[in-house]
Design an enzyme around this catalytic site. Structure first.
Site, mmCIF file in Angstrom:
data_model
loop_
_atom_site.group_PDB
_atom_site.id
_atom_site.type_symbol
_atom_site.label_atom_id
_atom_site.label_comp_id
_atom_site.label_asym_id
_atom_site.label_seq_id
_atom_site.Cartn_x
_atom_site.Cartn_y
_atom_site.Cartn_z
ATOM 1 N N GLU A 36 0.815 -1.131 -0.005
ATOM 2 C CA GLU A 36 0.084 0.021 -0.046
ATOM 3 C C GLU A 36 0.794 1.282 -0.050
ATOM 4 O O GLU A 36 1.784 1.472 0.783
ATOM 5 C CB GLU A 36 -0.887 0.058 1.174
ATOM 6 C CG GLU A 36 -1.796 1.300 1.219
ATOM 7 C CD GLU A 36 -2.743 1.129 2.411
ATOM 8 O OE1 GLU A 36 -2.827 0.437 3.579
ATOM 9 O OE2 GLU A 36 -3.429 2.342 2.455
ATOM 10 N N ARG A 262 5.360 -12.794 9.835
ATOM 11 C CA ARG A 262 6.060 -11.759 9.496
ATOM 12 C C ARG A 262 7.405 -11.551 10.077
ATOM 13 O O ARG A 262 7.799 -12.560 11.020
ATOM 14 C CB ARG A 262 5.207 -10.368 10.237
ATOM 15 C CG ARG A 262 3.755 -10.021 9.659
ATOM 16 C CD ARG A 262 3.469 -9.038 10.728
ATOM 17 N NE ARG A 262 3.933 -7.713 10.723
ATOM 18 C CZ ARG A 262 3.370 -6.691 9.630
ATOM 19 N NH1 ARG A 262 2.392 -7.113 9.061
ATOM 20 N NH2 ARG A 262 3.899 -5.943 9.625
ATOM 21 N N LYS A 272 3.866 0.608 9.501
ATOM 22 C CA LYS A 272 4.188 2.017 8.859
ATOM 23 C C LYS A 272 3.474 2.948 9.717
ATOM 24 O O LYS A 272 3.780 4.167 9.549
ATOM 25 C CB LYS A 272 3.348 1.774 7.672
ATOM 26 C CG LYS A 272 4.405 1.370 6.340
ATOM 27 C CD LYS A 272 3.914 1.292 5.120
ATOM 28 C CE LYS A 272 3.103 0.175 4.856
ATOM 29 N NZ LYS A 272 2.461 0.189 3.522
HETATM 30 P P1 ATP Z 1 2.477 -2.347 7.790
HETATM 31 O O1 ATP Z 1 2.194 -3.019 9.139
HETATM 32 O O2 ATP Z 1 4.100 -1.872 8.045
HETATM 33 O O3 ATP Z 1 1.902 -1.215 7.702
HETATM 34 P P2 ATP Z 1 1.355 -3.847 6.080
HETATM 35 O O4 ATP Z 1 1.156 -5.022 5.803
HETATM 36 O O5 ATP Z 1 0.185 -2.868 6.102
HETATM 37 O O6 ATP Z 1 2.672 -3.445 6.950
HETATM 38 P P3 ATP Z 1 1.539 -3.334 3.178
HETATM 39 O O7 ATP Z 1 2.135 -2.336 2.270
HETATM 40 O O8 ATP Z 1 0.087 -3.822 2.999
HETATM 41 O O9 ATP Z 1 2.173 -3.231 4.510
HETATM 42 O O10 ATP Z 1 2.508 -4.675 2.673
HETATM 43 C C1 ATP Z 1 2.800 -5.235 1.592
HETATM 44 C C2 ATP Z 1 3.027 -6.715 1.847
HETATM 45 O O11 ATP Z 1 4.371 -6.767 2.877
HETATM 46 C C3 ATP Z 1 1.996 -7.306 2.566
HETATM 47 O O12 ATP Z 1 2.046 -8.658 1.757
HETATM 48 C C4 ATP Z 1 2.619 -7.777 3.759
HETATM 49 O O13 ATP Z 1 1.982 -9.073 4.045
HETATM 50 C C5 ATP Z 1 4.015 -7.760 3.636
HETATM 51 N N1 ATP Z 1 4.528 -7.417 4.844
HETATM 52 C C6 ATP Z 1 4.369 -6.096 5.452
HETATM 53 N N2 ATP Z 1 5.136 -6.049 6.843
HETATM 54 C C7 ATP Z 1 5.837 -7.543 6.856
HETATM 55 C C8 ATP Z 1 6.620 -8.019 7.738
HETATM 56 N N3 ATP Z 1 7.222 -7.358 9.193
HETATM 57 N N4 ATP Z 1 7.383 -9.336 7.430
HETATM 58 C C9 ATP Z 1 7.094 -9.666 6.328
HETATM 59 N N5 ATP Z 1 6.173 -9.442 5.394
HETATM 60 C C10 ATP Z 1 5.494 -7.978 5.576
HETATM 61 MG MG MG Z 2 -1.453 -3.173 4.555
#
Ligand code: ATP
Ligand code: MG
Length: 550
Positions: A36, A262, A272
């Site tokens: 995102e 994760r 984020k």
């Molecule tokens: P955040 O919690 O930092 O906002 P998010 O999952 O909301 O992370 P996205 O931009 O939606 O952020 O994530 C893109 C991809 O990265 C998703 O498929 C998510 O599963 C993966 N991802 C995000 N954080 C991690 C992490 N700490 N370890 C592994 N994969 C991750």
């Molecule tokens: Mg997300």
């Protein structure tokens, strides 16, 4: 940058993909990385990138980069650009397969109407708070909305008027009609469209209703013929909804979602939402502050992408959540930089040394090896003269027994230069040592013993007349506690000493150091020139594990 020669270690996801190919379900996997664009990528995303691009590469498939740009209130073009730069930096190539969920808004809209026509979605006039309050709990079922049984025609009419912009934000939502008593709360009539009157970075003002993540994600996967939709564990509870939507829509393919744990790291926050607060509250100097766990921050700090990929490989892929020690990350960086980086001398906390028997005005050009781990890196000349700097830490007036470095009467080797002996100490009014008076042995040129006598320490040094003054930024972990995410407000746990700025004296060759290319300052660690004007270095990582010492 992923190392093609290293065999990929298998894991449960690779086993699933291999089995599906063996069974003829797919010829090759199609995966996607779906960020995102509401912030910069962090080291957790590096794990997701390595998994998705790695599987595509190793099984002859394809990995799409797809922006999940469904919430214009939080998303910006800056993030879209930065994410692409970061993915490329890590060494991954999506080729022509760059997509945006917003490309599918019209299709998604039509599919929402499809659900309405089939009696599988309805317009709810309840407020967000009412919807939340009526959702029930883990032990109690939800309460159906008073609007749940609206007629199809009325739902269609209201949905079209939502699209036409007739209603303000939050006035109504579209909900999938599934099961208000479902054990999985995500199935209790989840919201799939909401009104957001906000300019979208890509679709401008064309839309004022936007699909939720859940309504966009699986359908985007299906439109792109994703075979394996790989995401982190928090989406596990969304999988029944993912499957329900695919089953109730005329989608062109049926991807399967699989979840992995994760990446979590000690002393590090990977969310984020909190990283955004750090930037907006100016607790750091920006998304690319070298203390940030963002890819942009790590890059600026001097971490090579190959070290990140190596780290992610070593962490492995599992379904159980765990926390990786920050020290393991540092070790990966150190190990790679030890092989690849050139050595130089720099003194972080200078102590002046006058070599009394060295002629005034004389300069020796001494040969220094650029990288003992890599003979092809060659050598360079380092100037030596009567006044030099050594590290304050390398001198003690009253040393304990095991202190082998400089102290009154003691002889040590200056790297590549000479044996010197400390003869005298000069102090200021406060009694602090401000200068050492030493003598040198001219027969020890190059740092070689003239007669077989031994010294117990070799020190780094810089000629005062030739030294370049540099700003050096020393970083340590951003948070005081190993589990900042567990704090009520992680921002109250910031380490006030995470950045220390000092003025160092460097050998002259470092004036030409390349921005972004790490070098070793001998005996101190790895440092990388910063993009800021002037001579500025970031400490990438120390030579030893700072935590192990403590
Ligand atoms: P955040 O919690 O930092 O906002 P998010 O999952 O909301 O992370 P996205 O931009 O939606 O952020 O994530 C893109 C991809 O990265 C998703 O498929 C998510 O599963 C993966 N991802 C995000 N954080 C991690 C992490 N700490 N370890 C592994 N994969 C991750
Ligand atoms: Mg997300």
């Amino acid at each position: 940058m992923s190392d093609a020669s290293a065999p990929a270690v298998s894991n449960f996801l690779r086993e699933i993909v291999a089995r599906d190919i063996a069974e003829g379900k797919h010829k090759a996997p199609v995966t996607r990385f779906p960020p995102e664009p509401n912030g910069y990528l962090h080291i957790g995303h590096a794990k997701a990138l390595c998994i998705n691009f790695g599987i595509a590469q190793d099984f002859g498939g394809q990995c799409n980069l797809r922006f999940d740009d469904t919430n214009p209130a939080k998303e910006e073009q800056e993030f879209i650009d930065a994410i692409q730069a970061d993915v490329r930096w890590l060494g991954f190539d999506w080729g022509k397969n760059l997509f945006f969920a917003s490309d599918y808004f019209e299709t998604l809209y039509q599919w929402a109407e499809h659900l309405i026509r089939n009696g599988n979605a309805y317009i709810d006039d309840q407020s967000v708070d009412e919807i939340r309050a009526n959702r029930g709990t883990l032990t109690a079922p939800g309460t159906p909305s008073p609007y749940r049984e609206r007629a199809v025609e009325e739902n269609l009419d209201l949905f079209r008027r939502m699209r036409a912009g007739e209603f303000p934000n939050g006035a109504r939502v579209l909900r999938a009609k599934i099961d208000m008593a479902a054990g999985n709360i995500n199935l209790r009539d989840p919201v799939i469209y909401r009104i957001i009157h906000t300019h979208h970075p890509r679709t401008g003002d064309k839309w004022c209703i936007y699909p939720t993540y859940d309504f966009a994600h699986g359908q985007s996967d299906a439109l792109e013929h994703i075979t394996h939709s790989l995401c982190s564990l928090e989406y596990e509870d969304h999988r029944p909804l993912y499957d329900w939507l695919l089953a109730h829509l005329p989608v062109p393919s049926h991807p399967r979602q699989y979840e992995f744990a994760r990446l979590n790291m000690t002393y590090t926050l990977l969310s984020k939402r909190h990283l955004t607060r750090l930037v907006q509250g100016k607790h750091v100097r920006g998304w690319d502050d070298p203390r940030m766990p963002t890819l942009a921050g790590l890059r600026r700090r001097g971490v090579p992408p190959a070290a990140l990929v190596d780290f992610v490989k070593r962490v492995g892929v599992a379904r159980a959540n765990s926390v990786v020690d920050l020290a393991m990350f540092d070790a990966c960086v150190r190990e790679l930089l030890n092989k690849t980086s050139e050595r130089y001398m720099g003194v972080l906390r200078p102590l002046k040394v006058v070599i009394e028997n060295y002629p005034e005005g004389q300069v020796d050009e001494l040969e220094a090896v650029n990288n003992p781990e890599d003979p092809s890196a060659g050598s360079r000349k380092v100037p030596f003269s009567r006044v030099i700097y050594v590290e304050q830490d390398d001198f003690m007036e009253n040393p304990p027994k095991k202190f082998f470095r400089l102290s009154p009467g003691k002889e040590v080797r200056l790297r590549y230069a000479y044996f010197v002996t400390c003869k005298d100490v000069v102090k200021n009014d406060k009694g602090e040592v401000v200068e050492l008076r030493c003598t040198y042995d001219p027969a020890s040129r190059g740092g070689n013993s003239p007669d077989g006598r031994k010294v117990q320490a070799t020190l780094h040094w810089v000629s005062a007349a030739h030294a370049k003054t540099a700003e050096v930024r020393l970083y340590s972990q951003l948070f005081n506690r190993p589990d900042p995410a567990a704090a009520e407000d992680p921002l109250t746990e910031l380490n006030p000493a995470s950045l220390e700025v000092i003025e160092a004296k460097l050998e002259p060759a470092l004036e030409n150091a390349v921005v972004g290319k790490p070098v070793q300052f001998e005996r101190l660690g790895y440092f990388t020139r910063d993009q800021d004007a002037g001579l500025v270095f970031n400490r990438t990582v120390g030579l030893r594990d700072a935590f192990a010492k403590a």
